[in-house]
Scaffold this motif. Structure first.
Motif, PDB file in Angstrom:
ATOM      1  N   GLY A  67       0.833  -1.182   0.000  1.00  0.00           N
ATOM      2  CA  GLY A  67       0.000   0.000   0.000  1.00  0.00           C
ATOM      3  C   GLY A  67       0.871   1.237   0.000  1.00  0.00           C
ATOM      4  O   GLY A  67       2.060   1.192  -0.323  1.00  0.00           O
ATOM      5  N   THR A  68       0.303   2.312   0.388  1.00  0.00           N
ATOM      6  CA  THR A  68       1.113   3.506   0.453  1.00  0.00           C
ATOM      7  C   THR A  68       1.477   3.824   1.889  1.00  0.00           C
ATOM      8  O   THR A  68       2.024   4.851   2.198  1.00  0.00           O
ATOM      9  CB  THR A  68       0.351   4.697  -0.143  1.00  0.00           C
ATOM     10  N   THR A 116      -8.253   2.598   4.546  1.00  0.00           N
ATOM     11  CA  THR A 116      -9.111   3.208   3.534  1.00  0.00           C
ATOM     12  C   THR A 116      -8.313   3.515   2.285  1.00  0.00           C
ATOM     13  O   THR A 116      -7.090   3.312   2.241  1.00  0.00           O
ATOM     14  CB  THR A 116      -9.775   4.501   4.082  1.00  0.00           C
ATOM     15  N   ASN A 117      -9.008   3.974   1.262  1.00  0.00           N
ATOM     16  CA  ASN A 117      -8.370   4.446   0.045  1.00  0.00           C
ATOM     17  C   ASN A 117      -8.884   5.866  -0.174  1.00  0.00           C
ATOM     18  O   ASN A 117     -10.007   6.070  -0.614  1.00  0.00           O
ATOM     19  CB  ASN A 117      -8.751   3.533  -1.132  1.00  0.00           C
ATOM     20  N   ASP A 154      -3.924   5.018   4.728  1.00  0.00           N
ATOM     21  CA  ASP A 154      -4.361   5.172   3.342  1.00  0.00           C
ATOM     22  C   ASP A 154      -3.627   4.150   2.484  1.00  0.00           C
ATOM     23  O   ASP A 154      -2.397   4.068   2.531  1.00  0.00           O
ATOM     24  CB  ASP A 154      -4.032   6.606   2.895  1.00  0.00           C
ATOM     25  N   MET A 155      -4.374   3.363   1.735  1.00  0.00           N
ATOM     26  CA  MET A 155      -3.746   2.305   0.918  1.00  0.00           C
ATOM     27  C   MET A 155      -4.575   2.075  -0.338  1.00  0.00           C
ATOM     28  O   MET A 155      -5.621   2.690  -0.516  1.00  0.00           O
ATOM     29  CB  MET A 155      -3.641   1.016   1.734  1.00  0.00           C
ATOM     30  N   GLU A 156      -4.117   1.189  -1.206  1.00  0.00           N
ATOM     31  CA  GLU A 156      -4.914   0.823  -2.371  1.00  0.00           C
ATOM     32  C   GLU A 156      -6.220   0.193  -1.909  1.00  0.00           C
ATOM     33  O   GLU A 156      -6.242  -0.525  -0.902  1.00  0.00           O
ATOM     34  CB  GLU A 156      -4.157  -0.201  -3.234  1.00  0.00           C
ATOM     35  N   PHE A 157      -7.296   0.423  -2.652  1.00  0.00           N
ATOM     36  CA  PHE A 157      -8.589  -0.130  -2.266  1.00  0.00           C
ATOM     37  C   PHE A 157      -8.501  -1.646  -2.092  1.00  0.00           C
ATOM     38  O   PHE A 157      -9.028  -2.204  -1.133  1.00  0.00           O
ATOM     39  CB  PHE A 157      -9.657   0.215  -3.310  1.00  0.00           C
ATOM     40  N   ILE A 160      -7.194  -3.307   1.290  1.00  0.00           N
ATOM     41  CA  ILE A 160      -7.885  -3.107   2.564  1.00  0.00           C
ATOM     42  C   ILE A 160      -8.250  -4.447   3.225  1.00  0.00           C
ATOM     43  O   ILE A 160      -7.998  -4.661   4.414  1.00  0.00           O
ATOM     44  CB  ILE A 160      -9.144  -2.229   2.363  1.00  0.00           C
ATOM     45  N   ALA A 174     -14.423   2.487   3.499  1.00  0.00           N
ATOM     46  CA  ALA A 174     -13.950   2.993   2.211  1.00  0.00           C
ATOM     47  C   ALA A 174     -15.081   3.010   1.195  1.00  0.00           C
ATOM     48  O   ALA A 174     -14.890   2.638   0.047  1.00  0.00           O
ATOM     49  CB  ALA A 174     -12.808   2.113   1.717  1.00  0.00           C
ATOM     50  N   SER A 250      -6.373   2.276 -11.028  1.00  0.00           N
ATOM     51  CA  SER A 250      -6.266   2.129  -9.569  1.00  0.00           C
ATOM     52  C   SER A 250      -7.047   3.223  -8.849  1.00  0.00           C
ATOM     53  O   SER A 250      -7.421   3.059  -7.693  1.00  0.00           O
ATOM     54  CB  SER A 250      -4.810   2.037  -9.123  1.00  0.00           C
ATOM     55  N   LYS A 251      -7.354   4.302  -9.543  1.00  0.00           N
ATOM     56  CA  LYS A 251      -8.183   5.349  -8.933  1.00  0.00           C
ATOM     57  C   LYS A 251      -9.346   5.690  -9.860  1.00  0.00           C
ATOM     58  O   LYS A 251      -9.194   5.717 -11.082  1.00  0.00           O
ATOM     59  CB  LYS A 251      -7.366   6.620  -8.711  1.00  0.00           C
TER      60      LYS A 251
END
Ligand code: GLN
Length: 335
Positions: A67-68, A116-117, A154-157, A160, A174, A250-251
């Motif tokens: 993730g981030t 969450t994302n 905060d991470m990629e959907f 999660i 999310a 991804s978004k």
């Protein structure tokens, strides 16, 4: 408060009696049982997402774990957590959601860690370096009730669920839709709101309704956010049916950009983010026909039933006393 406690105790003893009677294991992990207490409609969710079951094939690449990372790495040791909450009421894992919760553990002691994302306005987005939005505020209210400090990762959907399963996060909030496939992986709380999948097109598009995407001989390229329900539904209904191609981003905002630049013919995505994205990009519109209606809920690990109970109870209280609605109303104005 008193009443709730009494009820909780009553329930706990009833459960104990019935468990003793049938010699069964507690059904603490089942999660869905308590949904009607709030009058919210989580139960209906299964049909809302009816069209998505089985397709789960794309759920598999969901393990980019990394993730981030935490958006705010602020590791100040939450000392204020759980203060004064030591009062015991039955050690059967049932907890009173009003701060007297006990018997549960969280990923980080004293904190409620939310995965969450934050690219999904108005539910979650980054503002001034912080994650803001409906879900962040709901999580904050839940954390408050449990005497915990909220931390948001905060991470990629699609990371999660793994974060929850691995015990790295306590609650996934999310704008996440309850789906049968996800229910295999995680437990969902009661639903706190509904979402609608809509179709975004360019103003001059010849796509005028969902039916156009599903018509015999249709051949559109549809942009979606990877592993969201928009992806799941369209993969099944359109790609698997030979009616077009799905382009996964991804978004959501990236899918919308792809529409703007003509790489895709439309985007299928949740209504509220759709409104936010369309407001920022010239020449796009949201079709009146909805793709599907669904239920949003918080996702949690199946391995932490005591925390699940505490969070679910807290959320039910926040729904019942109008807190959740007033948070939603701050961000979404009725049309
Ligand atoms: N509601 C959609 C889903 O659950 C999208 C959620 C999101 O992108 N954050 O798949």
């Amino acid at each position: 408060m008193k009443m709730k406690k009494l009820t909780a105790l009553l329930l706990a003893s009833l459960m104990a009696v019935s468990m003793a009677a049938c010699g069964d294991t507690p059904a603490s992990g089942d999660g869905t049982g308590s949904s009607d207490a709030s009058g919210s409609s989580s139960e209906s969710s299964s049909d809302a997402s009816g069209s998505s079951e089985e397709s789960g094939s794309d759920a598999s690449d969901s393990s980019e774990e990394s993730g981030t990372g935490a958006s705010d790495g602020s590791e100040e040791s939450g000392t204020d957590a759980a203060d004064g909450s030591e009062e015991t009421s039955g050690s059967d894992g049932s907890s009173d959601a009003s701060g007297q919760a006990e018997g549960f553990t969280t990923a980080v002691e004293g904190k409620l860690t939310m995965a969450t994302n934050a690219a999904f306005p108005p539910y979650e987005y980054v503002e001034g370096g912080q994650v803001a939005g409906i879900d962040a505020e709901i999580a904050d209210a839940i954390a408050d009730k449990l005497g915990l400090e909220l931390q948001i990762d905060d991470m990629e959907f699609d990371s999660i669920t793994e974060a929850l399963k691995g015990g790295k996060a306590d609650i996934g909030l999310a704008g996440m839709t309850i789906t049968p496939d996800r229910q295999e992986e995680v437990d969902f709380t009661v639903s706190y709101t509904t979402g609608v999948q809509v179709i975004i097109v360019t103003e001059d598009s010849d796509i005028t309704s969902a039916d156009d995407l599903l018509a015999e001989g249709a051949n559109h390229t549809v942009g979606v956010q990877r592993n969201t329900t928009g992806d799941i539904y369209t993969t099944k209904d359109i790609e698997d049916a030979g009616l077009g191609t799905i382009d996964r981003y991804s978004k959501g905002a990236e899918a919308v950009q792809a529409l703007k630049t003509g790489k895709v013919d439309c985007v299928v995505i949740d209504n509220e983010p759709a409104k936010a994205f369309v407001a920022e990009v010239e020449g796009l519109k949201i079709l009146d026909t909805e793709y599907i209606t669904e239920e949003y809920a918080a996702a949690m690990s199946k391995d932490n039933p005591a925390l699940y109970e505490a969070v679910n109870n807290a959320l039910m209280e926040l729904i019942a006393d109008g807190t959740v609605q007033s948070i939603i109303d701050k961000y979404i104005t009725a049309e």
